[in-house]
Design a protein around this motif. Structure first.
Motif, PDB file in Angstrom:
ATOM      1  N   VAL A 240       0.831  -1.197   0.000  1.00 24.53           N
ATOM      2  CA  VAL A 240       0.000   0.000   0.000  1.00 24.53           C
ATOM      3  C   VAL A 240       0.875   1.259   0.000  1.00 24.53           C
ATOM      4  O   VAL A 240       1.946   1.278   0.623  1.00 24.53           O
ATOM      5  CB  VAL A 240      -0.978  -0.058   1.211  1.00 24.53           C
ATOM      6  CG1 VAL A 240      -0.249  -0.048   2.547  1.00 24.53           C
ATOM      7  CG2 VAL A 240      -1.992   1.059   1.196  1.00 24.53           C
ATOM      8  N   GLU A 241       0.418   2.280  -0.735  1.00 23.20           N
ATOM      9  CA  GLU A 241       1.210   3.512  -0.839  1.00 23.20           C
ATOM     10  C   GLU A 241       0.856   4.510   0.261  1.00 23.20           C
ATOM     11  O   GLU A 241      -0.325   4.819   0.482  1.00 23.20           O
ATOM     12  CB  GLU A 241       1.016   4.130  -2.231  1.00 23.20           C
ATOM     13  CG  GLU A 241       1.716   3.278  -3.299  1.00 23.20           C
ATOM     14  CD  GLU A 241       1.684   3.829  -4.707  1.00 23.20           C
ATOM     15  OE1 GLU A 241       2.545   3.420  -5.513  1.00 23.20           O
ATOM     16  OE2 GLU A 241       0.790   4.648  -5.031  1.00 23.20           O
ATOM     17  N   VAL A 242       1.925   5.019   0.910  1.00 24.52           N
ATOM     18  CA  VAL A 242       1.767   5.965   2.029  1.00 24.52           C
ATOM     19  C   VAL A 242       2.780   7.088   1.826  1.00 24.52           C
ATOM     20  O   VAL A 242       3.932   6.816   1.461  1.00 24.52           O
ATOM     21  CB  VAL A 242       2.059   5.253   3.382  1.00 24.52           C
ATOM     22  CG1 VAL A 242       1.890   6.225   4.546  1.00 24.52           C
ATOM     23  CG2 VAL A 242       1.167   4.033   3.567  1.00 24.52           C
ATOM     24  N   HIS A 243       2.348   8.323   2.055  1.00 24.98           N
ATOM     25  CA  HIS A 243       3.222   9.488   1.838  1.00 24.98           C
ATOM     26  C   HIS A 243       2.945  10.524   2.927  1.00 24.98           C
ATOM     27  O   HIS A 243       1.790  10.689   3.320  1.00 24.98           O
ATOM     28  CB  HIS A 243       2.928  10.066   0.434  1.00 24.98           C
ATOM     29  CG  HIS A 243       3.934  11.060  -0.034  1.00 24.98           C
ATOM     30  ND1 HIS A 243       3.969  12.358   0.437  1.00 24.98           N
ATOM     31  CD2 HIS A 243       4.957  10.956  -0.925  1.00 24.98           C
ATOM     32  CE1 HIS A 243       4.963  13.007  -0.153  1.00 24.98           C
ATOM     33  NE2 HIS A 243       5.586  12.171  -0.991  1.00 24.98           N
ATOM     34  N   PRO A 244       3.993  11.213   3.392  1.00 21.14           N
ATOM     35  CA  PRO A 244       3.766  12.216   4.458  1.00 21.14           C
ATOM     36  C   PRO A 244       2.829  13.332   4.017  1.00 21.14           C
ATOM     37  O   PRO A 244       2.120  13.918   4.830  1.00 21.14           O
ATOM     38  CB  PRO A 244       5.159  12.786   4.732  1.00 21.14           C
ATOM     39  CG  PRO A 244       6.139  11.964   3.981  1.00 21.14           C
ATOM     40  CD  PRO A 244       5.400  11.096   3.004  1.00 21.14           C
ATOM     41  N   ASN A 245       2.853  13.651   2.729  1.00 19.51           N
ATOM     42  CA  ASN A 245       2.011  14.736   2.211  1.00 19.51           C
ATOM     43  C   ASN A 245       1.571  14.366   0.794  1.00 19.51           C
ATOM     44  O   ASN A 245       2.143  14.833  -0.196  1.00 19.51           O
ATOM     45  CB  ASN A 245       2.824  16.044   2.224  1.00 19.51           C
ATOM     46  CG  ASN A 245       1.972  17.227   1.846  1.00 19.51           C
ATOM     47  OD1 ASN A 245       0.814  17.082   1.439  1.00 19.51           O
ATOM     48  ND2 ASN A 245       2.540  18.418   1.973  1.00 19.51           N
ATOM     49  N   PRO A 246       0.546  13.501   0.698  1.00 22.59           N
ATOM     50  CA  PRO A 246       0.171  12.939  -0.611  1.00 22.59           C
ATOM     51  C   PRO A 246      -0.091  13.983  -1.691  1.00 22.59           C
ATOM     52  O   PRO A 246       0.228  13.745  -2.859  1.00 22.59           O
ATOM     53  CB  PRO A 246      -1.106  12.145  -0.303  1.00 22.59           C
ATOM     54  CG  PRO A 246      -0.994  11.808   1.138  1.00 22.59           C
ATOM     55  CD  PRO A 246      -0.264  12.954   1.788  1.00 22.59           C
TER      56      PRO A 246
END
Ligand code: PEP
Ligand code: MN
Length: 300
Positions: A240-246
């Motif tokens: 799954v894709e996770v980003h601090p500031n999508p």
């Protein structure tokens, strides 16, 4: 007469379950993929900066992820989009592993890059666009690293099994299959999440199967629901894709969860993971009982 799955997929006998092989457990550092525990791989679509990667790695580890994902070589829909940091990205991934203890999965796009990517990664990802690139599969298989084999966006289950067979034929038994959505006439979602393929693959193949709800959905608000469906379909894990500031992500921001979104998804999955553990145990007991009955029958 009804054709059996074994007849239907007779071309790829080694990836199918048989009397000797009911499951393949892929060892990665101290993890066992396909061993019963639900494995969560999480991280950004692309490695962008040290700060972005370290923050994400630390967060997903605290939230219960086992493996860090992140692309250093990016296959993109547009030739003008960010193509990845390359070697610098691999080095950042290795640093994140050192700091967090998370194993690393990252994509390899070209045969020439296999030795370099294999030096840094614990699992080599073969992307959807390369799913049937047999020369890449052959070289990647021979690296000896486990492969996460994504289903091509236009590939049938038989195509995916053929690619997996190709890896096994090249001496690498450690293949993890990944359902990441396929192209259909539906355009509201980025792809169509083929849950039936997960159920089918779990039934016919001994290889672990994981789901990618991010690329299947294309929209972050749908990711938790697709993740839940993957758990209930008895997949072996998620990527799954996770980003601090999508909203500022260099790639796939629309489908990336922020940190709070990842935590919420993981919390919501908890009861379903418990259900899955119980269901798998019941299945195991039933198989034992059946084997016992068959033994008793044979003795009589
Ligand atoms: C990715 O994992 O970021 C990716 C490009 O996936 P896929 O190959 O499934 O499109
Ligand atoms: Mn992506």
């Amino acid at each position: 007469m009804r054709e059996s799955w074994h007849e239907r997929f007779a071309e790829t006998p080694d990836v199918l379950k048989n009397a000797q092989r009911q499951r393949t457990i892929v060892p990665v550092l101290d993890l066992e993929i396909g061993g019963g525990e639900f494995i969560v791989m999480a991280g950004p679509c692309a490695v962008e900066t040290e700060a972005q990667l370290m923050a994400t790695a630390n967060h997903v580890r605290r939230g219960g992820a086992h493996i860090l994902r992140g692309g250093a070589f990016k296959p993109r829909s547009s030739p003008y989009a960010f193509q990845g940091l390359g070697l610098e990205g691999l080095k950042l991934l290795a640093r994140a592993r050192q700091e967090t203890g998370l194993a690393i999965v990252t994509e390899v796009m070209s045969e020439d890059d296999v030795p370099m990517v294999a030096e840094y990664a614990d699992i080599l990802q073969i992307g959807s666009r390369n799913s049937e690139n047999y020369s890449l599969l052959e070289t990647a298989a021979r690296s000896g690293r486990p492969l996460l084999l994504k289903r091509g966006m236009m590939a049938t289950v038989a195509d995916l099994l053929r690619s997996a067979q190709m890896v096994l034929d090249n001496g690498n038994p450690n293949v993890i299959l990944c359902e990441r959505g396929i192209r259909t006439f539906e355009t509201a979602t980025r792809n169509t999440f083929d849950v039936a393929a997960i159920a089918l693959l779990k039934q016919i193949s001994h290889l672990p199967v994981i789901a990618d709800p991010s690329h299947a959905a294309g929209h972050r608000e749908l990711v938790p629901a697709l993740a839940r469906i993957a758990v209930v379909a008895e997949a072996d894990g998620l990527i799954v894709e996770v980003h601090p500031n999508p909203d500022k992500a260099w790639s796939d921001g629309e489908q990336s969860l922020d940190f709070a979104g990842f935590d919420a998804m993981m919390n919501a999955l908890e009861p379903w993971m418990e259900w899955r553990a119980t269901a798998l145990n019941v299945e195991k007991l039933e198989q034992h009982e059946l084997a016992g009955l068959q033994m008793a029958e044979a003795v009589r």
